[in-house]
Write a protein that holds these residues in place. Structure first.
Motif, PDB file in Angstrom:
ATOM      1  N   ALA A 151       0.832  -1.205   0.000  1.00  0.00           N
ATOM      2  CA  ALA A 151       0.000   0.000   0.000  1.00  0.00           C
ATOM      3  C   ALA A 151       0.865   1.252   0.000  1.00  0.00           C
ATOM      4  N   VAL A 152       1.982   1.231   0.739  1.00  0.00           N
ATOM      5  CA  VAL A 152       2.902   2.378   0.727  1.00  0.00           C
ATOM      6  C   VAL A 152       3.495   2.563  -0.666  1.00  0.00           C
ATOM      7  N   GLU A 153       3.875   1.466  -1.301  1.00  0.00           N
ATOM      8  CA  GLU A 153       4.427   1.554  -2.658  1.00  0.00           C
ATOM      9  C   GLU A 153       3.397   2.154  -3.616  1.00  0.00           C
ATOM     10  N   LEU A 154       2.134   1.751  -3.456  1.00  0.00           N
ATOM     11  CA  LEU A 154       1.077   2.294  -4.301  1.00  0.00           C
ATOM     12  C   LEU A 154       0.871   3.780  -4.006  1.00  0.00           C
ATOM     13  N   ALA A 155       0.945   4.146  -2.735  1.00  0.00           N
ATOM     14  CA  ALA A 155       0.819   5.557  -2.365  1.00  0.00           C
ATOM     15  C   ALA A 155       1.911   6.385  -3.044  1.00  0.00           C
ATOM     16  N   ARG A 156       3.117   5.842  -3.095  1.00  0.00           N
ATOM     17  CA  ARG A 156       4.219   6.548  -3.769  1.00  0.00           C
ATOM     18  C   ARG A 156       3.945   6.698  -5.260  1.00  0.00           C
ATOM     19  N   LYS A 157       3.472   5.622  -5.884  1.00  0.00           N
ATOM     20  CA  LYS A 157       3.186   5.670  -7.325  1.00  0.00           C
ATOM     21  C   LYS A 157       2.097   6.680  -7.656  1.00  0.00           C
TER      22      LYS A 157
END
Length: 309
Positions: free
Chosen positions: A100-106
């Motif tokens: 979810a953090v990776e998606l937030a960054r994207k």
């Protein structure tokens, strides 16, 4: 804050947060499980964009042509009584939180808000404050604590503000059927006997509407890494809450409490939320009685609706 992402969008707190965002004209990307049976909970609004994606697919999710401000991560798998202490199942949620953090960054989010739990503290019989040491016992609490710590590290790597809200006892119309409040409301409304422990421990209940308002304000107002305790800050004996439910839901149902066992080890929820209230400038507004009245009405509406089908 103009655009947000919400995973676990059909959960009790997900729905409450989305409703608060809609009130404030915030665009919402609502991420729900594929073939979710709770999709009907989402409010009808042009501000909501629906995205069907299971937790194990978050890492590969692509949203083209959009950027967002705040990422709310409420989704968590295997929360039932039979799976909460399964270490293998709970461990997966740690990776999903990092996904979810990776998606937030994207998606260009500058802020990540995760849903922690009272279970991170373990068995505590004193007021829980910012200084209270986390000593989780259940695999669920251990995984929540690890997810909070590791997602903060990942957010720091990407320069994303990390806020972790440890949720205590939230209740309301969209509550799970397994909770004590849901059980009590159902039994008393149906004039059936209800059985409880001695219920002498102190407890803290927060209505879902207040919880949604709090999470909305965390996204709107907070610009620093911090852990918050999400509760009302108003504790009293659990038995008092149960008797108030009976007063509102139906006095005809029987209500029995077992004899108190001296030395019985119970969790007692007394929570210091002064820092939360000071930072977001909000005090919970829904009294327990008012919240139960709303829950009873929702229960009646659901029964009426099913009988009309």
């Amino acid at each position: 804050m103009k655009k947000v992402v919400v995973t676990g969008a059909t959960s009790m707190i997900g729905i409450a947060t989305i409703k608060e965002c809609i009130k404030n004209n915030i665009e919402v990307l609502a991420v729900i499980q594929r073939q979710s049976k709770k999709k009907h909970r989402l409010p009808g609004s042009d501000l909501i964009t629906l995205c069907e994606c299971n937790l194990d697919e978050l890492h590969a999710l692509e949203i083209e042509g959009s950027s967002y401000d705040v990422f709310y991560h409420f989704a968590w798998g295997d929360t039932g009584k039979l799976t909460r202490d399964d270490p293998v199942l709970q461990e997966k949620n740690i990776q999903y939180t990092l996904d979810a953090v990776e998606l937030a960054r994207k998606l260009g989010c500058s802020k990540f808000i995760g849903a922690g739990s009272q279970a991170e503290y373990g068995l505590v019989n004193q007021v829980i404050t910012a200084e209270t040491k986390e000593e989780p016992v259940l695999s669920y609490g251990i995984a929540k604590n690890a997810a909070g710590r590791l997602s903060r590290k990942l957010c720091e790597k990407y320069g994303i503000i990390h806020i972790w809200g440890r949720i205590f006892s939230v209740y309301g119309c969209n509550d799970s059927k397994e909770t004590m409040v849901s059980y009590a409301v159902r039994q008393f409304m149906e004039c059936q006997p209800a059985y409880f422990s001695a219920a002498t421990q102190m407890w803290d209940y927060l209505n879902e509407d207040d919880a949604g308002k709090i999470f909305y304000l965390l996204g709107e107002k907070i610009s620093k890494n911090k852990v918050y305790r999400i509760a009302s800050g108003q504790s009293r004996a659990l038995k008092e809450f149960i008797l108030e439910i009976r007063e509102v839901a139906g006095k005809e149902g029987g209500c029995e409490f077992v004899a108190d066992n001296i030395g019985e080890n119970r969790v007692s929820l007394q929570v210091d939320v002064n820092d939360l209230m000071e930072d977001i400038h909000y005090v919970p507004a829904v009294s327990f009685k008012e919240g139960i009245q709303k829950t009873v009405k929702s229960f009646n509406d659901a029964v009426r609706g099913s009988s009309e089908v």
